[in-house]
Design an enzyme around this catalytic site. Structure first.
Site, PDB file in Angstrom:
ATOM      1  N   ASN A   1      -8.727   5.929  12.608  1.00 38.16           N
ATOM      2  CA  ASN A   1      -9.293   4.632  11.930  1.00 38.16           C
ATOM      3  C   ASN A   1      -9.350   3.258  12.769  1.00 38.16           C
ATOM      4  O   ASN A   1      -8.074   2.790  12.869  1.00 38.16           O
ATOM      5  CB  ASN A   1      -8.767   4.296  10.515  1.00 38.16           C
ATOM      6  CG  ASN A   1      -9.358   3.259   9.807  1.00 38.16           C
ATOM      7  OD1 ASN A   1     -10.267   2.605  10.133  1.00 38.16           O
ATOM      8  ND2 ASN A   1      -8.911   2.979   8.545  1.00 38.16           N
TER       9      ASN A   1
ATOM     10  N   ARG B   1     -13.176   7.384  11.169  1.00 38.81           N
ATOM     11  CA  ARG B   1     -13.703   6.816   9.852  1.00 38.81           C
ATOM     12  C   ARG B   1     -14.630   5.816  10.407  1.00 38.81           C
ATOM     13  O   ARG B   1     -14.265   4.950  11.585  1.00 38.81           O
ATOM     14  CB  ARG B   1     -12.536   5.867   9.200  1.00 38.81           C
ATOM     15  CG  ARG B   1     -13.221   5.054   8.097  1.00 38.81           C
ATOM     16  CD  ARG B   1     -12.176   3.849   7.917  1.00 38.81           C
ATOM     17  NE  ARG B   1     -12.813   3.178   6.713  1.00 38.81           N
ATOM     18  CZ  ARG B   1     -12.389   1.841   6.588  1.00 38.81           C
ATOM     19  NH1 ARG B   1     -11.394   1.612   7.126  1.00 38.81           N
ATOM     20  NH2 ARG B   1     -13.042   1.195   5.746  1.00 38.81           N
TER      21      ARG B   1
ATOM     22  N   HIS C   1     -16.138   1.399   1.290  1.00 36.05           N
ATOM     23  CA  HIS C   1     -14.846   2.284   0.579  1.00 36.05           C
ATOM     24  C   HIS C   1     -15.372   3.912   0.105  1.00 36.05           C
ATOM     25  O   HIS C   1     -14.919   4.128  -1.080  1.00 36.05           O
ATOM     26  CB  HIS C   1     -14.226   1.643  -0.681  1.00 36.05           C
ATOM     27  CG  HIS C   1     -13.651   0.418  -0.241  1.00 36.05           C
ATOM     28  ND1 HIS C   1     -13.756  -0.945  -0.855  1.00 36.05           N
ATOM     29  CD2 HIS C   1     -12.862  -0.126   0.949  1.00 36.05           C
ATOM     30  CE1 HIS C   1     -12.851  -1.565  -0.408  1.00 36.05           C
ATOM     31  NE2 HIS C   1     -12.518  -1.245   0.655  1.00 36.05           N
TER      32      HIS C   1
ATOM     33  N   ARG D   1     -11.908 -12.429   0.490  1.00 37.34           N
ATOM     34  CA  ARG D   1     -13.224 -12.747   0.645  1.00 37.34           C
ATOM     35  C   ARG D   1     -13.747 -13.032  -0.845  1.00 37.34           C
ATOM     36  O   ARG D   1     -13.007 -12.676  -1.988  1.00 37.34           O
ATOM     37  CB  ARG D   1     -13.692 -11.252   0.744  1.00 37.34           C
ATOM     38  CG  ARG D   1     -13.509 -10.692   2.203  1.00 37.34           C
ATOM     39  CD  ARG D   1     -14.470  -9.506   2.344  1.00 37.34           C
ATOM     40  NE  ARG D   1     -14.121  -8.956   3.487  1.00 37.34           N
ATOM     41  CZ  ARG D   1     -13.695  -7.596   3.498  1.00 37.34           C
ATOM     42  NH1 ARG D   1     -13.678  -6.660   2.431  1.00 37.34           N
ATOM     43  NH2 ARG D   1     -13.339  -6.709   4.325  1.00 37.34           N
TER      44      ARG D   1
ATOM     45  N   GLU E   1      -7.731   8.321   1.459  1.00 41.71           N
ATOM     46  CA  GLU E   1      -8.951   8.354   2.287  1.00 41.71           C
ATOM     47  C   GLU E   1      -8.793   9.224   3.698  1.00 41.71           C
ATOM     48  O   GLU E   1      -9.653   9.843   4.057  1.00 41.71           O
ATOM     49  CB  GLU E   1      -9.529   6.824   2.939  1.00 41.71           C
ATOM     50  CG  GLU E   1      -9.984   6.190   1.624  1.00 41.71           C
ATOM     51  CD  GLU E   1      -9.896   4.668   2.039  1.00 41.71           C
ATOM     52  OE1 GLU E   1      -8.890   3.978   1.879  1.00 41.71           O
ATOM     53  OE2 GLU E   1     -11.065   3.950   2.108  1.00 41.71           O
TER      54      GLU E   1
END
Ligand code: ADP
Length: 395
Positions: free
Chosen positions: A7, A91, A180, A241, A382
């Site tokens: 990743n 990823r 996601h 965010r 993940e």
């Protein structure tokens, strides 16, 4: 077969080596500050001691070389040679409309990922660098791209189109993509397993609440809506965010403070969310649970926004069987789950089981037996999901 899961971020690289047959973690680690002074690698072999070293890393190729050295180290490594690594799963953040599932990486796939750089300018270029570094250092080893956006590609037009002139979709592919996806996919499938019902017959809402946060609606085995949009900025209130705001705020601040759009985007991405609402207290939810007025204000706003998204997805699916909580906050904060469920979701017939809601680190139904809608806490994984998808394509 050992699968290396990579990743790549702009200055970091997380990795895990997973045995695809047993699904056990062999080793994991992290390279930080790639291309910056003070780069370091952390390597944790399963069951062994964590090793942390400061080593210069000029670029991602250097970082991947160090990862491969750590994995094969004669004393502290976990495999004898690189031949024991059967494939690499990468990823990839943005697959645009080109990828609805994981795919073996070919020159055409790389070109398509490059085409999506416009849509994810911070992530996709780093992801591509990671692929090319692995290809150079591990020639002949199959590489697979697993996209954050892929799971959401089943959304219908009415869910993914923005109400702006249609030509912007046609010309620039401006639409909701969602992120996601690997986590929403994994958690919704686990929910069906836990409920002991066919995935294709359920209405599931997944709340992935981490530093980045998103909700998805999964109806009859397909994602039908999700809260993140063209970019990960839309939707829930997150660590830093803003999530949804009135777009007119951008012009308003620009005029008041003579700021450029770029500067305001940085504020919305890095200085907003719970960090912003708490007046700079913290983006970490643990710090916000300190009982302070500012922390409380941020937590309340976060819970309300999440509950409103859940409500809108109940409407979008005309019902819901289970609501799942996952990721850092979703898995670890009984208080947030309580605030969302007890304050706002009583109309769904949800009754939390207080004892179950306070358990940690396991897949668990946190409602009482007579709760009409189930609430599940499902730790996401993940990396395992990426390893599974990679293995399925290369075995
Ligand atoms: P990401 O992968 O988006 O960085 P994670 O899913 O790892 O995020 O979640 C990280 C967040 O989880 C942290 O910002 C922290 O606020 C939150 N978190 C972790 N443990 C707890 C806890 N015990 N209580 C509340 N929040 C927690």
């Amino acid at each position: 077969m050992n699968i290396l899961v990579i990743n790549c971020g702009s200055s970091s690289l997380k990795f895990q080596l997973i045995d695809a047959e047993t699904e056990k973690l062999t080793a994991k680690g992290l390279c930080e500050r790639i291309g910056i002074d003070g780069s370091q690698i952390t390597f944790s072999p399963a069951g062994g001691e964590k090793i942390k070293k400061e080593v210069p890393m000029a670029d991602h190729k250097d970082a991947i070389r160090l990862v491969l050295e750590a994995l094969t180290d004669a004393d502290t490594g976990v495999v004898k040679s690189l031949e024991e690594i059967g494939a690499v799963g990468h990823r990839i953040v943005h697959g645009g409309e080109s990828f609805a599932k994981a795919t073996v990486i070919t020159p055409d796939v790389k070109a398509a990922i490059a085409e999506c750089c416009d849509l994810a300018p911070l992530h996709n270029p780093a992801n591509l660098i990671g692929i090319e570094a692995c290809e150079a250092l591990m020639p002949g080893v199959p590489m697979v791209a697993v996209f954050d956006t892929a799971f959401h590609q089943t959304m219908p037009e009415e869910a993914y189109l923005y109400a702006i002139p249609y030509r912007y979709y046609e010309k620039y592919k401006i639409r909701r993509y969602g992120f996601h996806g690997t986590s929403h996919d994994y958690v919704s499938h686990r929910a069906a397993d836990l409920l002991g019902k066919p995935y294709e017959e359920l209405k599931i809402i997944v709340c992935h609440l981490g530093n980045g946060a998103s909700v998805s609606a999964v109806k009859n085995g397909k994602c039908v809506d999700t809260s993140m949009g063209l970019t990960p900025l839309e939707g829930l209130i997150m660590g830093t965010r803003s999530g949804d705001i009135d777009p007119a705020i951008i012009e308003f601040i620009a005029n008041k403070e003579d700021k450029s759009i770029g500067e305001i985007m940085t504020i919305l991405n890095k200085e907003s969310g719970v960090l912003g609402i708490s007046d700079g207290l913290s983006s970490d939810f643990r710090d916000l649970e300190d009982g302070s007025v500012a922390g409380n204000r941020a937590l309340k706003a976060f819970a309300l926004r999440t509950a409103k998204y859940i409500g809108s997805y109940v409407a979008a699916m005309n019902g819901v069987d289970a609501i799942c909580f996952t990721a850092g906050v979703g898995e670890n904060s009984p208080e947030i789950r309580e605030e969302i469920c007890n304050e706002y979701l009583g109309y769904l017939g949800i009754t939390l089981d207080d004892e179950a809601n306070h358990k940690r680190g396991e897949e668990i139904d946190v409602t009482t037996a007579d709760s009409k809608t189930k609430v599940l806490v499902i730790p996401t994984n993940e990396e395992l999901a990426i390893a599974r998808q990679t293995y399925a394509l290369v075995k």
